[in-house]
Structures are given as structure tokens and as C-alpha cells.
Design a protein around this motif. Structure first.
Motif, PDB file in Angstrom:
ATOM      1  N   ASN A  17      52.782  38.897  47.090  1.00 18.19           N
ATOM      2  CA  ASN A  17      51.723  39.885  47.067  1.00 18.19           C
ATOM      3  C   ASN A  17      51.445  40.212  48.499  1.00 18.19           C
ATOM      4  O   ASN A  17      51.501  39.312  49.418  1.00 18.19           O
ATOM      5  CB  ASN A  17      50.534  39.293  46.362  1.00 18.19           C
ATOM      6  N   HIS A  22      45.445  41.215  43.791  1.00 19.80           N
ATOM      7  CA  HIS A  22      45.820  40.072  42.663  1.00 19.80           C
ATOM      8  C   HIS A  22      45.691  38.779  43.203  1.00 19.80           C
ATOM      9  O   HIS A  22      46.426  37.907  42.964  1.00 19.80           O
ATOM     10  CB  HIS A  22      47.109  40.468  42.152  1.00 19.80           C
ATOM     11  N   GLU A  28      43.810  34.652  39.204  1.00 16.53           N
ATOM     12  CA  GLU A  28      44.625  35.688  39.879  1.00 16.53           C
ATOM     13  C   GLU A  28      45.973  35.177  40.654  1.00 16.53           C
ATOM     14  O   GLU A  28      46.885  35.392  40.595  1.00 16.53           O
ATOM     15  CB  GLU A  28      44.091  36.824  40.460  1.00 16.53           C
ATOM     16  N   SER A  35      54.301  34.015  38.252  1.00 17.30           N
ATOM     17  CA  SER A  35      55.109  34.978  38.105  1.00 17.30           C
ATOM     18  C   SER A  35      56.482  34.873  38.736  1.00 17.30           C
ATOM     19  O   SER A  35      56.883  33.792  39.323  1.00 17.30           O
ATOM     20  CB  SER A  35      54.398  36.098  38.877  1.00 17.30           C
ATOM     21  N   LEU A 274      51.648  46.709  43.285  1.00 19.84           N
ATOM     22  CA  LEU A 274      51.253  45.570  42.650  1.00 19.84           C
ATOM     23  C   LEU A 274      49.764  45.909  41.897  1.00 19.84           C
ATOM     24  O   LEU A 274      49.519  45.508  40.940  1.00 19.84           O
ATOM     25  CB  LEU A 274      51.010  44.264  43.356  1.00 19.84           C
ATOM     26  N   GLN A 275      48.984  46.445  42.914  1.00 20.34           N
ATOM     27  CA  GLN A 275      47.759  47.055  42.098  1.00 20.34           C
ATOM     28  C   GLN A 275      47.848  47.984  41.198  1.00 20.34           C
ATOM     29  O   GLN A 275      47.224  48.039  40.222  1.00 20.34           O
ATOM     30  CB  GLN A 275      47.124  47.622  43.291  1.00 20.34           C
ATOM     31  N   GLU A 277      50.763  48.284  38.911  1.00 16.86           N
ATOM     32  CA  GLU A 277      51.441  47.579  37.876  1.00 16.86           C
ATOM     33  C   GLU A 277      51.308  46.130  37.587  1.00 16.86           C
ATOM     34  O   GLU A 277      51.508  45.754  36.301  1.00 16.86           O
ATOM     35  CB  GLU A 277      52.889  47.484  38.204  1.00 16.86           C
ATOM     36  N   GLY A 278      50.632  45.466  38.532  1.00 17.08           N
ATOM     37  CA  GLY A 278      50.492  43.917  38.022  1.00 17.08           C
ATOM     38  C   GLY A 278      51.578  43.355  38.293  1.00 17.08           C
ATOM     39  O   GLY A 278      52.575  43.828  38.671  1.00 17.08           O
ATOM     40  N   PRO A 279      51.568  41.827  38.094  1.00 20.54           N
ATOM     41  CA  PRO A 279      52.771  40.988  38.413  1.00 20.54           C
ATOM     42  C   PRO A 279      53.961  41.247  37.869  1.00 20.54           C
ATOM     43  O   PRO A 279      55.062  40.720  38.344  1.00 20.54           O
ATOM     44  CB  PRO A 279      52.065  39.506  38.174  1.00 20.54           C
TER      45      PRO A 279
END
Length: 313
Positions: A17, A22, A28, A35, A274-275, A277-279
Motif C-alpha cells: 500500500n 488502508h 486495517e 493480504s 487500493l482505496q 478496490e480494497g486489499p
């Protein structure tokens, strides 16, 4: 296949990241640690907790994002306590990163002295693309101040340290900054932070889209990939080999990641995507980059890393 060397360290893949995304809370950061990312970096910490700027301060755009967050974080003690405990669970040959940022030069020194005297043994990232004093540019645009800070820092700091830099836009500035950075035992440079002081307008309301600074904010995502690639390449070709490059800016696909590596990056930080879609984004990027490498016949990142071609007669 995606193993990457980063100085004395080895990571299973180059993805992590970008600080600020996250990584605000322990939950987080643990999500990143568990991940598919090769590593992670903590939220940039200040001496005391900060609420940050008023909302709205981050907006997704068609080709990226704009933000003026104001360094919201829980304070260095929150993140340092977590980091010291977490490092016992992590591979010693692939340490995670601890980010610090400050509102003044003096605070930078205070933060790093606290880390130096702590039990944290991972890699520290000093964010030099932060404000200095009113009326002055951010620290990394003040070359004399940057040199003075690094000289002060390395008079006492003996743990692995890298710096996060803003984008530069002039070849002479690449030369000047590289000359400064090459004087110090840096572990890496992270290039780039967001492109500063962009402005986006809502076409319906005719207003800016974020509240702080009358709408001026840092631009990220696909908008800045060409600038990020240029900065990665410029520093890869100017810095001494022991100073590695983390490529940041506009990485949304495996092709974007491939291009950063081709320019010379060893690790890759994902922010805007990343913001959005997420991990789970890391699984997709790993698959896409692996596919590209297989199609090109590459067995490892080192087969093509830094081997960007120029056009010759």
C-alpha cells in the motif's frame, strides 16, 4: 516468479500500500499484513494524533483521485506500539515499513529519535513531501533544507531509512536532488507522492470537489502515471545502486506495475486503486503482472527490471 530484492531484503512480490491508504487503524494494517501484498507501510505518524482536514477531503475521479487529507493519524505511539509487536510475527528478511511525516523540521527529528531509541527494527520512511513553513515550499522542493535535514538525521539514525519524494518536473532538479541523496546511506527513495495543488471542478454545481484549501489537493491515479514513471526512471539512472526505488503513482493494472519495474522500481505502492478496490486489488495485480511476464518469457522481475529501452537510429 514475482520475488523482488530490495537491498538485503527479499519480498515475495513487489506490491504494497501507499501510506495513507488502508492503514489508519490496527485492523486495517492487519488486513494488509494478511493480504496478498508483499509488504505494507503504516499511516504516516505525527507526534500527536491529528484529525486532519475537514470533509470532503478525498474524492474519486474518473482517472484517479484528489485529496487534501491533512495528515490524519492516531499519533506515533499508536503505530510504534503496533509495529514493535507486529514485527515478531513477520519474516525478518522482509520487514514492513513505518512512515513518519511532520508539520515542521523539528518534529521530523523528534519522530526519528523516538524510532531510533525504540525496539522497532524494520524500515522507516521519512516523508519529505510535506509542508515546511508558511510561505515556503514543501521540504523536498527546498534542496538546501533537504540536505541539512538528512545530515542531521544521519548523525544519529542508524536503522534502515528511506525518503518519500514529491514529483520533480525538470531534469536539473533530478540532478540536484540525486546529488544530495547520493551523499547519504539511504535504503531507498519512494517516488512519487501525489502531484500537488491540482483542482477539479464539479460540472453540475460549478464548485470544487474537496473542502480544504479552496479545492486545491494532491492528484493521484492514472492522471499522474507518466510523471511517476519519469521520476522513477530519473532517480534509477542517477542514484547509486544501493539506493533502491519504490515506484508509486498510477498503478491500477499489471501493465502499470510492469512499466514501473521496467523503469527501475523494486517495490510498488498502490494508493488510489487500493482505496477504490480494497486489499483484493493485490490478488488481481499479482495475476496480471504474472501473466504479462509469462507472455514475455520472463522468469523473474530481475530479467527486465530497469531495462527500459530508448529509441535509437
Amino acid at each position: 516468479m514475482l520475488t523482488t530484492n530490495f537491498g538485503p531484503y527479499t519480498y515475495q512480490n513487489p506490491f504494497m500500500n501507499a501510506s495513507g491508504v488502508h492503514c489508519m487503524t490496527i485492523e486495517e494494517m492487519d488486513g494488509l499484513a494478511h493480504s496478498s501484498a508483499g509488504s505494507f507501510v503504516t499511516k504516516s505518524a505525527t507526534i500527536v494524533a491529528r484529525e486532519g482536514n475537514p470533509e470532503p477531503r478525498y474524492i474519486d475521479l474518473a482517472l484517479g483521485s484528489i485529496n487534501s487529507m491533512g495528515l490524519p493519524n492516531r499519533g506515533i505511539d499508536y503505530y510504534l506500539d503496533y509495529a514493535i509487536k507486529k514485527q515478531a510475527e513477520m519474516p525478518q528478511d522482509a520487514p514492513f515499513f513505518f512512515s513518519v511525516a511532520a508539520m515542521s523540521v523539528e518534529e521530523n527529528i523528534t519522530l526519528l529519535k523516538k524510532i531510533q531509541s525504540s525496539a522497532f527494527e524494520g524500515i522507516t520512511e521519512l516523508n519529505l513531501s510535506c509542508p515546511n513553513v508558511p510561505g515556503k515550499p514543501q521540504v523536498a522542493y527546498d534542496f538546501e533544507l533537504t540536505a541539512a535535514i538528512l545530515k542531521d538525521v544521519f548523525s544519529f539514525f542508524t536503522k534502515p531509512l528511506g525518503v518519500k519524494l514529491p514529483p520533480y518536473f525538470d531534469l536539473a532538479h533530478f540532478d540536484q536532488m540525486a546529488d544530495i541523496l547520493n551523499q547519504f546511506p539511504l535504503c531507498y527513495v519512494n517516488s512519487v507522492n501525489s502531484v500537488g495543488n491540482a483542482l477539479f471542478i464539479d460540472p453540475v454545481s460549478d464548485t470544487v470537489v474537496i473542502k480544504p484549501k479552496e479545492g486545491f489537493g494532491g492528484l493521484g491515479g492514472a492522471y499522474i502515471k507518466p510523471t511517476a514513471l519519469a521520476n522513477v526512471r530519473a532517480f534509477y539512472t542517477r542514484l547509486k545502486p544501493e539506493i533502491k526505488i519504490i515506484g508509486t503513482g498510477g498503478i491500477a493494472t499489471g501493465q502499470d506495475a510492469y512499466e514501473h519495474l521496467l523503469c527501475g522500481a523494486s517495490l510498488l505502492q498502490i494508493g488510489t486503486q487500493l482505496q477504490k478496490e480494497g486489499p483484493a486489488v493485490f490478488d488481481r495485480l499479482i495475476h496480471e503482472l504474472s501473466t504479462i511476464m509469462a507472455e514475455k518469457g520472463y522468469q523473474s522481475i530481475s530479467d527486465f527490471q530497469g531495462k527500459l529501452k530508448s529509441i535509437t537510429d
